[in-house]
Motif scaffolding. Structure first.
Motif, PDB file in Angstrom:
ATOM      1  N   GLU A 122       0.799  -1.312   0.146  1.00  0.00           N
ATOM      2  CA  GLU A 122       0.085  -0.126   0.138  1.00  0.00           C
ATOM      3  C   GLU A 122       0.880   1.362  -0.062  1.00  0.00           C
ATOM      4  OE1 GLU A 122      -3.297   0.397   0.082  1.00  0.00           O
ATOM      5  OE2 GLU A 122      -3.411  -1.687  -0.641  1.00  0.00           O
ATOM      6  N   THR A 123       1.922   1.313   0.813  1.00  0.00           N
ATOM      7  CA  THR A 123       2.871   2.452   0.866  1.00  0.00           C
ATOM      8  C   THR A 123       3.932   2.671   0.007  1.00  0.00           C
ATOM      9  OG1 THR A 123       4.226   1.482   2.496  1.00  0.00           O
ATOM     10  CG2 THR A 123       2.303   2.296   3.465  1.00  0.00           C
ATOM     11  N   GLY A 124       4.244   1.589  -0.549  1.00  0.00           N
ATOM     12  CA  GLY A 124       5.456   1.641  -1.278  1.00  0.00           C
ATOM     13  C   GLY A 124       6.568   1.416  -0.294  1.00  0.00           C
ATOM     14  N   PRO A 125       8.020   1.208  -1.000  1.00  0.00           N
ATOM     15  CA  PRO A 125       9.095   0.804  -0.068  1.00  0.00           C
ATOM     16  C   PRO A 125       9.114   1.803   1.231  1.00  0.00           C
ATOM     17  CG  PRO A 125       9.680   0.722  -2.452  1.00  0.00           C
ATOM     18  CD  PRO A 125       8.338   1.316  -2.418  1.00  0.00           C
ATOM     19  N   LEU A 126       9.653   1.401   2.204  1.00  0.00           N
ATOM     20  CA  LEU A 126       9.800   2.009   3.587  1.00  0.00           C
ATOM     21  C   LEU A 126      10.985   1.946   4.073  1.00  0.00           C
ATOM     22  CD1 LEU A 126       6.575   0.888   5.598  1.00  0.00           C
ATOM     23  CD2 LEU A 126       6.971   3.187   4.256  1.00  0.00           C
ATOM     24  N   LEU A 127      11.611   2.985   4.349  1.00  0.00           N
ATOM     25  CA  LEU A 127      13.096   3.026   5.239  1.00  0.00           C
ATOM     26  C   LEU A 127      12.685   2.485   6.494  1.00  0.00           C
ATOM     27  CD1 LEU A 127      14.990   6.185   3.881  1.00  0.00           C
ATOM     28  CD2 LEU A 127      15.607   3.849   3.766  1.00  0.00           C
ATOM     29  N   THR A 128      13.552   1.424   7.020  1.00  0.00           N
ATOM     30  CA  THR A 128      13.140   0.921   8.287  1.00  0.00           C
ATOM     31  C   THR A 128      14.517   0.620   9.313  1.00  0.00           C
ATOM     32  OG1 THR A 128      13.473  -1.431   7.528  1.00  0.00           O
ATOM     33  CG2 THR A 128      11.267  -0.329   7.127  1.00  0.00           C
ATOM     34  N   SER A 129      14.174   0.377  10.603  1.00  0.00           N
ATOM     35  CA  SER A 129      15.035  -0.084  11.350  1.00  0.00           C
ATOM     36  C   SER A 129      14.392  -0.901  12.483  1.00  0.00           C
ATOM     37  CB  SER A 129      15.712   1.123  12.243  1.00  0.00           C
ATOM     38  OG  SER A 129      16.784   1.002  13.028  1.00  0.00           O
ATOM     39  N   SER A 130      15.134  -1.604  13.194  1.00  0.00           N
ATOM     40  CA  SER A 130      14.221  -2.391  14.209  1.00  0.00           C
ATOM     41  C   SER A 130      13.579  -1.412  15.209  1.00  0.00           C
ATOM     42  CB  SER A 130      15.271  -3.414  14.987  1.00  0.00           C
ATOM     43  OG  SER A 130      16.391  -2.836  15.624  1.00  0.00           O
ATOM     44  N   ALA A 131      12.852  -1.902  15.915  1.00  0.00           N
ATOM     45  CA  ALA A 131      11.862  -1.155  16.795  1.00  0.00           C
ATOM     46  C   ALA A 131      12.342  -1.307  18.289  1.00  0.00           C
ATOM     47  CB  ALA A 131      10.238  -1.298  16.699  1.00  0.00           C
ATOM     48  N   ASN A 132      13.449  -0.722  18.292  1.00  0.00           N
ATOM     49  CA  ASN A 132      14.193  -0.383  19.584  1.00  0.00           C
ATOM     50  C   ASN A 132      14.758   1.141  19.601  1.00  0.00           C
ATOM     51  OD1 ASN A 132      15.866  -1.653  17.812  1.00  0.00           O
ATOM     52  ND2 ASN A 132      17.310  -1.257  19.636  1.00  0.00           N
ATOM     53  N   LEU A 133      14.943   1.493  20.927  1.00  0.00           N
ATOM     54  CA  LEU A 133      15.954   2.555  21.398  1.00  0.00           C
ATOM     55  C   LEU A 133      17.154   2.249  20.899  1.00  0.00           C
ATOM     56  CD1 LEU A 133      14.041   3.909  24.242  1.00  0.00           C
ATOM     57  CD2 LEU A 133      13.898   4.770  21.958  1.00  0.00           C
ATOM     58  N   SER A 134      17.946   3.043  20.211  1.00  0.00           N
ATOM     59  CA  SER A 134      19.406   2.512  19.921  1.00  0.00           C
ATOM     60  C   SER A 134      20.104   2.373  21.169  1.00  0.00           C
ATOM     61  CB  SER A 134      19.893   3.642  19.090  1.00  0.00           C
ATOM     62  OG  SER A 134      19.864   3.782  17.922  1.00  0.00           O
ATOM     63  N   GLY A 135      20.772   1.122  20.925  1.00  0.00           N
ATOM     64  CA  GLY A 135      21.770   0.732  22.217  1.00  0.00           C
ATOM     65  C   GLY A 135      20.884  -0.158  23.255  1.00  0.00           C
ATOM     66  N   PHE A 136      19.781  -0.253  23.085  1.00  0.00           N
ATOM     67  CA  PHE A 136      18.948  -1.202  23.937  1.00  0.00           C
ATOM     68  C   PHE A 136      18.260  -2.231  23.321  1.00  0.00           C
ATOM     69  CE2 PHE A 136      19.035   2.841  25.985  1.00  0.00           C
ATOM     70  CZ  PHE A 136      19.139   2.705  27.209  1.00  0.00           C
ATOM     71  N   LYS A 137      17.889  -3.290  23.840  1.00  0.00           N
ATOM     72  CA  LYS A 137      17.640  -4.528  23.205  1.00  0.00           C
ATOM     73  C   LYS A 137      16.080  -4.527  23.440  1.00  0.00           C
ATOM     74  CE  LYS A 137      16.992  -9.537  23.790  1.00  0.00           C
ATOM     75  NZ  LYS A 137      16.777  -9.684  22.466  1.00  0.00           N
ATOM     76  N   GLY A 138      15.524  -4.527  22.164  1.00  0.00           N
ATOM     77  CA  GLY A 138      14.135  -4.093  22.041  1.00  0.00           C
ATOM     78  C   GLY A 138      13.004  -5.281  22.348  1.00  0.00           C
ATOM     79  N   SER A 139      11.973  -5.093  22.628  1.00  0.00           N
ATOM     80  CA  SER A 139      10.958  -5.788  22.881  1.00  0.00           C
ATOM     81  C   SER A 139      10.340  -6.377  21.423  1.00  0.00           C
ATOM     82  CB  SER A 139       9.860  -5.301  23.751  1.00  0.00           C
ATOM     83  OG  SER A 139       8.802  -6.197  23.757  1.00  0.00           O
ATOM     84  N   ILE A 140       9.898  -7.739  21.548  1.00  0.00           N
ATOM     85  CA  ILE A 140       9.185  -8.386  20.348  1.00  0.00           C
ATOM     86  C   ILE A 140       7.764  -8.186  20.624  1.00  0.00           C
ATOM     87  CG2 ILE A 140      11.161  -9.570  19.681  1.00  0.00           C
ATOM     88  CD1 ILE A 140       9.785 -12.043  20.265  1.00  0.00           C
ATOM     89  N   THR A 141       7.320  -7.670  21.619  1.00  0.00           N
ATOM     90  CA  THR A 141       5.721  -7.792  21.904  1.00  0.00           C
ATOM     91  C   THR A 141       5.128  -6.370  21.575  1.00  0.00           C
ATOM     92  OG1 THR A 141       5.981  -7.077  24.262  1.00  0.00           O
ATOM     93  CG2 THR A 141       6.096  -9.541  23.876  1.00  0.00           C
ATOM     94  N   VAL A 142       3.981  -6.042  21.316  1.00  0.00           N
ATOM     95  CA  VAL A 142       3.437  -4.991  20.893  1.00  0.00           C
ATOM     96  C   VAL A 142       3.287  -4.082  22.307  1.00  0.00           C
ATOM     97  CG1 VAL A 142       1.140  -3.724  20.412  1.00  0.00           C
ATOM     98  CG2 VAL A 142       1.885  -5.680  19.237  1.00  0.00           C
ATOM     99  N   GLU A 143       3.085  -4.734  23.534  1.00  0.00           N
ATOM    100  CA  GLU A 143       3.354  -4.067  24.734  1.00  0.00           C
ATOM    101  C   GLU A 143       4.386  -3.426  25.007  1.00  0.00           C
ATOM    102  OE1 GLU A 143      -0.102  -6.937  24.287  1.00  0.00           O
ATOM    103  OE2 GLU A 143       2.287  -7.423  24.314  1.00  0.00           O
ATOM    104  N   GLY A 144       5.545  -4.204  24.969  1.00  0.00           N
ATOM    105  CA  GLY A 144       6.731  -3.800  25.302  1.00  0.00           C
ATOM    106  C   GLY A 144       7.245  -2.569  24.398  1.00  0.00           C
ATOM    107  N   ILE A 145       6.747  -2.722  23.118  1.00  0.00           N
ATOM    108  CA  ILE A 145       7.126  -1.592  22.037  1.00  0.00           C
ATOM    109  C   ILE A 145       6.400  -0.433  22.252  1.00  0.00           C
ATOM    110  CG2 ILE A 145       7.195  -1.101  19.576  1.00  0.00           C
ATOM    111  CD1 ILE A 145       7.486  -4.067  18.953  1.00  0.00           C
ATOM    112  N   SER A 146       5.166  -0.517  22.525  1.00  0.00           N
ATOM    113  CA  SER A 146       4.250   0.498  22.886  1.00  0.00           C
ATOM    114  C   SER A 146       4.857   1.388  24.255  1.00  0.00           C
ATOM    115  CB  SER A 146       2.885   0.448  23.044  1.00  0.00           C
ATOM    116  OG  SER A 146       2.646  -0.365  24.116  1.00  0.00           O
ATOM    117  N   GLN A 147       5.648   0.628  25.301  1.00  0.00           N
ATOM    118  CA  GLN A 147       6.272   1.608  26.237  1.00  0.00           C
ATOM    119  C   GLN A 147       7.352   2.232  25.855  1.00  0.00           C
ATOM    120  OE1 GLN A 147       6.998  -1.444  29.308  1.00  0.00           O
ATOM    121  NE2 GLN A 147       4.855  -1.727  29.769  1.00  0.00           N
TER     122      GLN A 147
END
Length: 193
Positions: A122-147
């Motif tokens: 729908e959007t066309g190509p997206l520039l991306t990165s993993s959904a975490n704050l740099s330098g920290f291990k991110g969550s793989i749950t929606v709840e953790g990411i939303s925090q």
């Protein structure tokens, strides 16, 4: 938690804001290419770390590949995509404005995720990165990411499908037929061994 559907996600992206969505490896934060600065801002990411351009199918990304690398790109893409493989490849001269690297290369990937592919179709190509704050291990749950990203909209519905939690393999194109392993991840690329 700011859950949105594909239609609302497109409006958010067009306004210059990022979206968080699932992939087969790690959840991603993505934006339209012209708004790449927003990801660096939200993640507190060093500008020297390039972003990855995700597509929904390899034909959607071929115009971003320099002519010199297209044959190798097609060969690897047809064998390993969709999947947990990122190719770092010379960018087409027409698309240098979206490059976030210092060496005129672009990381490309097609995730093996129905939700990610549907969004990017729908959007066309997206520039991306993993959904975490740099330098920290991110969550793989929606709840953790939303925090971690309380103001960023998250693609629903939830629960998301299976996410491995392991980063993609990254390979770098040196010259015709010559790839280098940058980061070992889920995919073992036979052409490198």
């Amino acid at each position: 938690m700011n859950l949105v559907d594909c239609k609302s996600a497109l409006k958010t992206l067009e306004s210059g804001l990022p979206i968080i969505f699932p992939t087969d490896t790690l959840p991603a934060i993505g934006c339209l290419p012209e708004f790449s600065n927003i990801i660096y801002e939200f993640k507190k990411r060093d500008k020297d770390k390039p972003l990855i351009l995700m597509g929904s199918e390899h034909k959607q990304l071929i115009d971003y590949v320099n002519e010199s690398a297209k044959k190798d790109y097609e060969n690897i893409a047809s064998k390993y995509w969709p999947g947990a493989l990122t190719m770092v490849i010379p960018a087409s001269e027409r698309h240098t404005t979206i490059i976030t690297s210092n060496d005129l290369t672009l990381g490309l990937r097609i995730p093996n995720s129905y939700m990610a592919q549907s969004l990017i179709r729908e959007t066309g190509p997206l520039l991306t990165s993993s959904a975490n704050l740099s330098g920290f291990k991110g969550s793989i749950t929606v709840e953790g990411i939303s925090q971690d990203f309380p103001s960023v909209k998250i693609l629903g519905p939830i629960p998301w499908g299976k996410i491995s939690g392991k980063a993609s393999t990254i390979i770098f194109w040196k010259k015709s037929g010559d790839w280098r392993l940058i980061r070992e991840g889920e995919v073992l690329v036979k052409e490198l061994y």
